[in-house]
Write an enzyme that holds these catalytic residues in place. Structure first.
Site, PDB file in Angstrom:
ATOM      1  N   CYS A 136       0.721  -1.278  -0.058  1.00 29.93           N
ATOM      2  CA  CYS A 136      -0.402  -0.177   0.114  1.00 29.93           C
ATOM      3  C   CYS A 136       1.180   1.375   0.214  1.00 29.93           C
ATOM      4  CB  CYS A 136      -1.067  -0.003   1.310  1.00 29.93           C
ATOM      5  SG  CYS A 136      -0.373   0.003   3.165  1.00 29.93           S
ATOM      6  N   ASN A 191       2.549   1.696   4.073  1.00 27.83           N
ATOM      7  CA  ASN A 191       2.651   0.751   5.090  1.00 27.83           C
ATOM      8  C   ASN A 191       2.662   0.033   6.293  1.00 27.83           C
ATOM      9  OD1 ASN A 191       5.623  -2.134   5.772  1.00 27.83           O
ATOM     10  ND2 ASN A 191       4.047  -2.557   5.109  1.00 27.83           N
ATOM     11  N   CYS A 218      -0.956   0.834   7.340  1.00 28.04           N
ATOM     12  CA  CYS A 218      -2.790   0.507   7.641  1.00 28.04           C
ATOM     13  C   CYS A 218      -3.232  -0.512   6.668  1.00 28.04           C
ATOM     14  CB  CYS A 218      -3.145   2.145   6.761  1.00 28.04           C
ATOM     15  SG  CYS A 218      -3.751   3.379   8.160  1.00 28.04           S
ATOM     16  N   ARG A 219      -3.104  -0.225   5.416  1.00 25.97           N
ATOM     17  CA  ARG A 219      -3.795  -1.772   4.656  1.00 25.97           C
ATOM     18  C   ARG A 219      -3.020  -2.891   4.178  1.00 25.97           C
ATOM     19  NH1 ARG A 219      -4.854   1.716  -0.614  1.00 25.97           N
ATOM     20  NH2 ARG A 219      -3.312   2.956   0.525  1.00 25.97           N
ATOM     21  N   SER A 220      -1.820  -2.842   3.628  1.00 28.62           N
ATOM     22  CA  SER A 220      -1.130  -3.572   3.623  1.00 28.62           C
ATOM     23  C   SER A 220      -0.536  -4.250   4.400  1.00 28.62           C
ATOM     24  CB  SER A 220       0.660  -3.518   2.462  1.00 28.62           C
ATOM     25  OG  SER A 220       1.336  -2.762   3.236  1.00 28.62           O
ATOM     26  N   ASP A 276      -8.079   3.954   0.707  1.00 29.22           N
ATOM     27  CA  ASP A 276      -7.169   4.262   1.563  1.00 29.22           C
ATOM     28  C   ASP A 276      -7.964   4.892   2.751  1.00 29.22           C
ATOM     29  OD1 ASP A 276      -4.763   5.766   2.854  1.00 29.22           O
ATOM     30  OD2 ASP A 276      -3.887   7.040   2.006  1.00 29.22           O
TER      31      ASP A 276
END
Ligand code: 4NP
Length: 158
Positions: free
Chosen positions: A8, A11, A13-15, A126
């Site tokens: 993401c 690196n 939050c999402r990934s 995001d």
């Protein structure tokens, strides 16, 4: 062993959440040896940081323990990993720009390829600049995608 890298922007939050959810799916299926999993960011801005506190709190409320140290994507990742999965279109464009070869380009996938039919988004929005609901949506979308990704890899795809 299939090596999977989730990517993401930051690196934080999402990934890292994707890495955590996918590792949990592997554990639940007694398939920890099927894959090696990591995550990285397009930006190096948050290098060395733990995941965002809001993402960690959402993870905890959903039954996950989220631990990761942010790191940027590096050229070697395109050699070391078999599947590199971006969370949105901007991540995909940035990954394509960094791919060192046509073969490496072929390793890049959109997370939406693994969404179930009828998913409410075609990417993972995001959550960084938004409220709590964005972090909840991130976990919802990842739980669906990681289940389908596991089945896809377990069938022998890479
Ligand atoms: P992520 O969220 O890409 O899901 O880790 C973000 C984290 C940090 C920033 C943007 C998105 N940032 O601009 O610092």
């Amino acid at each position: 062993m299939t090596k999977v890298l989730f990517v993401c922007l930051g690196n934080i939050c999402r990934s890292p959440m994707a890495e955590c959810v996918f590792n949990t799916v592997l554990e639940r299926n007694n398939a920890e040896t099927l894959c090696k999993v990591d995550s990285a960011g397009i930006l190096s801005y948050h290098q060395g940081e733990q995941p965002d506190r809001r993402m960690r709190e959402m993870a905890k409320s959903r039954g996950y323990t989220l631990i990761h140290e942010s790191r940027p994507v590096k050229t070697q990742d395109f050699f070391d990993f078999d599947i590199i999965i971006g969370m949105d279109e901007s991540n995909i464009e940035d990954l394509k720009d960094r791919a060192p070869s046509v073969e490496a380009m072929g390793k890049i996938h959109r997370i939406s390829e693994f969404f179930s039919p009828g998913a409410p988004f075609d990417h993972i929005p995001d959550p960084y600049y938004g409220g709590t609901e964005g972090f909840n949506t991130t976990v919802n979308l990842l739980e669906d995608a990681c289940e389908n990704l596991y089945e896809w890899i377990a069938k022998g795809n890479k």
